[in-house]
Design a protein around this motif. Structure first.
Motif, short mmCIF file in Angstrom:
data_model
loop_
_atom_site.label_atom_id
_atom_site.label_comp_id
_atom_site.label_asym_id
_atom_site.label_seq_id
_atom_site.Cartn_x
_atom_site.Cartn_y
_atom_site.Cartn_z
N CYS A 92 0.86 -1.19 0.00
CA CYS A 92 0.00 0.00 0.00
C CYS A 92 0.89 1.23 0.00
N VAL A 93 0.67 2.14 -0.95
CA VAL A 93 1.43 3.39 -1.01
C VAL A 93 0.43 4.54 -0.98
N MET A 94 0.60 5.44 -0.01
CA MET A 94 -0.32 6.57 0.09
C MET A 94 -0.19 7.45 -1.15
N THR A 95 -1.34 7.76 -1.72
CA THR A 95 -1.41 8.54 -2.96
C THR A 95 -2.41 9.67 -2.77
N ASP A 96 -2.06 10.84 -3.26
CA ASP A 96 -2.96 12.00 -3.23
C ASP A 96 -3.45 12.27 -4.65
N GLU A 97 -4.70 12.66 -4.78
CA GLU A 97 -5.24 13.18 -6.04
C GLU A 97 -5.81 14.55 -5.77
N TRP A 98 -5.33 15.52 -6.52
CA TRP A 98 -5.78 16.90 -6.36
C TRP A 98 -6.46 17.35 -7.64
N LEU A 99 -7.60 18.00 -7.50
CA LEU A 99 -8.35 18.53 -8.64
C LEU A 99 -8.19 20.04 -8.68
N TYR A 100 -7.78 20.55 -9.83
CA TYR A 100 -7.67 21.99 -10.05
C TYR A 100 -8.71 22.39 -11.09
N GLU A 101 -9.67 23.22 -10.68
CA GLU A 101 -10.64 23.82 -11.60
C GLU A 101 -9.97 25.08 -12.13
N ARG A 102 -9.77 25.16 -13.44
CA ARG A 102 -8.95 26.25 -13.98
C ARG A 102 -9.75 27.35 -14.65
N GLY A 103 -11.07 27.31 -14.53
CA GLY A 103 -11.89 28.38 -15.07
C GLY A 103 -12.46 28.07 -16.44
N ASP A 104 -13.28 29.01 -16.94
CA ASP A 104 -13.94 28.84 -18.23
C ASP A 104 -12.92 28.70 -19.36
N GLY A 105 -13.19 27.76 -20.24
CA GLY A 105 -12.33 27.54 -21.39
C GLY A 105 -11.16 26.60 -21.13
N TYR A 106 -11.01 26.14 -19.89
CA TYR A 106 -9.92 25.24 -19.55
C TYR A 106 -10.48 23.95 -18.96
N LEU A 107 -9.87 22.84 -19.33
CA LEU A 107 -10.28 21.55 -18.75
C LEU A 107 -9.77 21.46 -17.32
N PRO A 108 -10.55 20.82 -16.43
CA PRO A 108 -10.03 20.61 -15.08
C PRO A 108 -8.82 19.67 -15.13
N ALA A 109 -7.93 19.83 -14.17
CA ALA A 109 -6.72 19.00 -14.11
C ALA A 109 -6.73 18.17 -12.84
N VAL A 110 -6.41 16.89 -12.97
CA VAL A 110 -6.26 16.01 -11.82
C VAL A 110 -4.79 15.63 -11.72
N ILE A 111 -4.19 15.95 -10.57
CA ILE A 111 -2.78 15.68 -10.33
C ILE A 111 -2.70 14.52 -9.34
N ARG A 112 -1.93 13.50 -9.68
CA ARG A 112 -1.72 12.36 -8.78
C ARG A 112 -0.31 12.48 -8.21
N ILE A 113 -0.21 12.37 -6.86
CA ILE A 113 1.06 12.58 -6.15
C ILE A 113 1.36 11.36 -5.28
N ARG A 114 2.61 10.89 -5.36
CA ARG A 114 3.07 9.78 -4.51
C ARG A 114 4.44 10.12 -3.98
N GLU A 115 4.62 9.90 -2.68
CA GLU A 115 5.91 10.14 -2.03
C GLU A 115 6.44 11.54 -2.32
N GLY A 116 5.54 12.53 -2.32
CA GLY A 116 5.93 13.92 -2.48
C GLY A 116 6.24 14.37 -3.89
N LYS A 117 6.02 13.50 -4.89
CA LYS A 117 6.31 13.83 -6.29
C LYS A 117 5.07 13.64 -7.15
N ILE A 118 4.92 14.49 -8.17
CA ILE A 118 3.83 14.35 -9.13
C ILE A 118 4.11 13.14 -10.01
N ILE A 119 3.17 12.17 -10.03
CA ILE A 119 3.37 11.00 -10.87
C ILE A 119 2.52 11.04 -12.13
N SER A 120 1.43 11.85 -12.13
CA SER A 120 0.66 11.99 -13.37
C SER A 120 -0.18 13.25 -13.33
N ILE A 121 -0.44 13.78 -14.52
CA ILE A 121 -1.30 14.94 -14.72
C ILE A 121 -2.28 14.56 -15.82
#
Length: 132
Positions: A92-121
């Motif tokens: 089991c590895v603790m993982t964070d998922e953060w959602l950024y709503e970037r406003g009109d005209g931009y797609l929302p972004a989901v950032i996945r973080i593991r061990e203090g580093k961004i592993i996917s956007i």
């Protein structure tokens, strides 16, 4: 230059072109916030400094497969090794998922973080979580 040399040169050129095309398709995603950017491999601290707090944050324990254990050598029996069980182990590895709503005209972004580093956007529909 003989016919064989020409064929070899053509094959090498095609192989190089295929490698370059494949490398371009595997490029990491990046996210631009406040005139700066973050990308896979950047730290969680840099993400917070660049993009601020996320609209939604989630933490969970992600299951990951561990590599098989190496062979075990017992003292007193030099040269005798017993292979470890080749049963897949799940950790089991603790993982964070953060959602950024970037406003009109931009797609929302989901950032996945593991061990203090961004592993996917991921953006928009791609940002939907995979099954845990």
């Amino acid at each position: 230059m003989t016919g064989t040399d020409r064929r070899r040169w053509a094959l090498r050129s095609l192989a190089l072109g295929a490698l370059l095309a494949a490398g371009g398709a595997v490029q990491a995603q990046s996210l631009r916030c406040n005139d700066a950017g973050v990308r896979e491999g950047d730290s969680k601290v840099w993400l917070l400094r660049t993009c601020g707090q996320p609209a939604i944050a989630d933490s969970y324990c992600a299951r990951v497969l561990l590599p098989p254990q190496p062979a075990v050598q017992y003292p007193g029996y030099p040269g005798v090794q017993y292979p470890a069980q080749q049963v897949p182990q799940v950790a089991c590895v603790m993982t964070d998922e953060w959602l950024y709503e970037r406003g009109d005209g931009y797609l929302p972004a989901v950032i996945r973080i593991r061990e203090g580093k961004i592993i996917s956007i991921r953006f928009g529909e791609q940002g939907r979580s995979e099954p845990r």
